[in-house]
Design an enzyme around this catalytic site. Structure first.
Site, PDB file in Angstrom:
ATOM      1  N   SER A  44      42.424-141.510 -40.109  1.00 63.62           N
ATOM      2  CA  SER A  44      43.760-141.302 -40.670  1.00 63.62           C
ATOM      3  C   SER A  44      44.837-141.582 -39.629  1.00 63.62           C
ATOM      4  O   SER A  44      46.023-141.686 -39.966  1.00 63.62           O
ATOM      5  CB  SER A  44      43.906-139.868 -41.188  1.00 63.62           C
ATOM      6  OG  SER A  44      43.499-138.916 -40.218  1.00 63.62           O
ATOM      7  N   ASP A  82      35.609-140.299 -36.372  1.00 64.62           N
ATOM      8  CA  ASP A  82      35.315-141.078 -37.572  1.00 64.62           C
ATOM      9  C   ASP A  82      34.762-142.450 -37.206  1.00 64.62           C
ATOM     10  O   ASP A  82      35.287-143.117 -36.303  1.00 64.62           O
ATOM     11  CB  ASP A  82      36.590-141.303 -38.391  1.00 64.62           C
ATOM     12  CG  ASP A  82      36.808-140.252 -39.459  1.00 64.62           C
ATOM     13  OD1 ASP A  82      35.834-139.570 -39.828  1.00 64.62           O
ATOM     14  OD2 ASP A  82      37.949-140.119 -39.927  1.00 64.62           O
ATOM     15  N   LYS A 112      31.566-138.934 -37.680  1.00 62.66           N
ATOM     16  CA  LYS A 112      31.700-138.590 -39.099  1.00 62.66           C
ATOM     17  C   LYS A 112      31.593-139.847 -39.947  1.00 62.66           C
ATOM     18  O   LYS A 112      32.257-140.845 -39.674  1.00 62.66           O
ATOM     19  CB  LYS A 112      33.019-137.879 -39.379  1.00 62.66           C
ATOM     20  CG  LYS A 112      33.173-137.463 -40.864  1.00 62.66           C
ATOM     21  CD  LYS A 112      34.290-136.455 -41.058  1.00 62.66           C
ATOM     22  CE  LYS A 112      35.662-137.097 -40.999  1.00 62.66           C
ATOM     23  NZ  LYS A 112      35.889-138.109 -42.085  1.00 62.66           N
ATOM     24  N   GLU A 114      31.706-141.261 -43.980  1.00 65.39           N
ATOM     25  CA  GLU A 114      32.091-140.973 -45.357  1.00 65.39           C
ATOM     26  C   GLU A 114      31.044-141.504 -46.333  1.00 65.39           C
ATOM     27  O   GLU A 114      30.423-142.534 -46.100  1.00 65.39           O
ATOM     28  CB  GLU A 114      33.437-141.629 -45.683  1.00 65.39           C
ATOM     29  CG  GLU A 114      34.619-141.042 -44.940  1.00 65.39           C
ATOM     30  CD  GLU A 114      35.931-141.656 -45.394  1.00 65.39           C
ATOM     31  OE1 GLU A 114      35.929-142.418 -46.391  1.00 65.39           O
ATOM     32  OE2 GLU A 114      36.968-141.376 -44.769  1.00 65.39           O
ATOM     33  N   GLU A 181      36.319-132.859 -49.200  1.00 61.34           N
ATOM     34  CA  GLU A 181      37.763-133.058 -49.336  1.00 61.34           C
ATOM     35  C   GLU A 181      38.176-133.141 -50.800  1.00 61.34           C
ATOM     36  O   GLU A 181      37.580-133.879 -51.581  1.00 61.34           O
ATOM     37  CB  GLU A 181      38.194-134.330 -48.599  1.00 61.34           C
ATOM     38  CG  GLU A 181      39.690-134.583 -48.687  1.00 61.34           C
ATOM     39  CD  GLU A 181      40.171-135.692 -47.774  1.00 61.34           C
ATOM     40  OE1 GLU A 181      41.362-136.032 -47.838  1.00 61.34           O
ATOM     41  OE2 GLU A 181      39.359-136.230 -46.992  1.00 61.34           O
TER      42      GLU A 181
END
Length: 277
Positions: A44, A82, A112, A114, A181
């Site tokens: 992000s 990430d 991390k 996703e 999330e």
């Protein structure tokens, strides 16, 4: 520094895990001083600090650069980084290569990833290779185009069932923790109770094993609007702007710098250089 074992113990003892997303040295230093348990260097950063429209343009090099800064600022805090868009989807070989580069060059303590389908094998391979993995399900920003926008996930029976199944499979694949999330609170709580690994929520209610928010959202810095799930603890933009306006005004009016901000030279030395002119 807390470790994977410590986070598991915190879950077992019902002690909430505090995670914060940060992208640079000053924010990481403040996070550690405040007692944060875990720092996430999220992709992000593309939108929050680089001004991009999405996370898609963020590269492995970007993640390494920012993680290095965070590690310098928070030497005694567990740092998760990430893996950015498409850095672990093309092939298992490229995923392992990119993961190794991030960990070796940045010093990240975990990575991390996703998503569920197509990622489980990678989670297992990284874990077997000695790289701890934090999974991320629910609203996954790298896949926001496929998901149809920034929407709550798991509201109907089919999608909720899929979330439950993917959560189980992430744990089975070897993930050390799971981020959920934008998931209904009751569903996130059920998943948290079922899994043995810590579940950290962002927009997932109070029933998870921990919470994560973005530093800039928490302190009110550089954000035009905040999501529903954010609680803002300060508004630092206004005093920052006031300070900068004061600087601009003082320079233009020649109030700054004053003698107290300047260095002196012996007058004879100066005259020797310029011949007394």
């Amino acid at each position: 520094m807390k470790t994977k074992t410590d986070f598991l113990k915190m879950k077992q003892e019902g002690e909430p895990i505090v995670m914060l997303t940060a992208y640079d040295y000053p924010a990481a230093k403040l996070a550690e001083q405040a007692g944060v348990d875990m720092i996430l260097v999220g992709d992000s950063l593309g939108m929050v600090v680089l001004g991009l429209d999405s996370t898609v343009s963020v590269t492995v090099a970007d993640m390494i650069h920012h993680t290095k800064a965070v590690k310098r600022g928070a030497k005694d805090t567990f740092v998760v980084t990430d893996m950015p868009f498409m850095s672990y989807h093309c092939s298992l070989e490229s995923a392992l290569k990119n993961a190794a580069a991030i960990v070796q060059e940045s010093g990240a303590d975990a990575l991390k990833l996703e998503g569920g389908d197509g990622v489980f094998e990678t989670i297992t391979a990284l874990t077997r290779g000695g790289i701890p993995v934090v999974s991320h399900l629910g609203l996954t920003p790298q896949s926001v185009g496929v998901l149809g926008g920034y929407k709550v996930q798991g509201k109907d029976e089919e999608s909720a069932g899929k979330l439950i199944e993917d959560s189980r499979r992430c744990e089975e694949a070897g993930a050390m923790a799971l981020v959920l999330e934008c998931v209904p609170a009751a569903l996130a709580e059920r998943i948290s109770k079922e899994l043995t690994i810590p579940v950290i929520g962002i927009g997932a209610g109070a029933g998870t094993d921990g919470q994560v928010l973005v530093y800039h959202d928490v302190v009110g810095h550089g954000v035009s609007r905040t999501p529903k799930f954010v609680k803002q603890y300060a508004q630092i933009d206004q005093p920052l702007e006031q300070a900068l306006r004061g600087y601009v005004e003082d320079v233009r009016s020649r109030v700054f710098p004053e003698d107290a901000h300047s260095f002196r030279i012996d007058q004879q030395v100066l005259e020797g250089l310029y011949g007394g002119k």
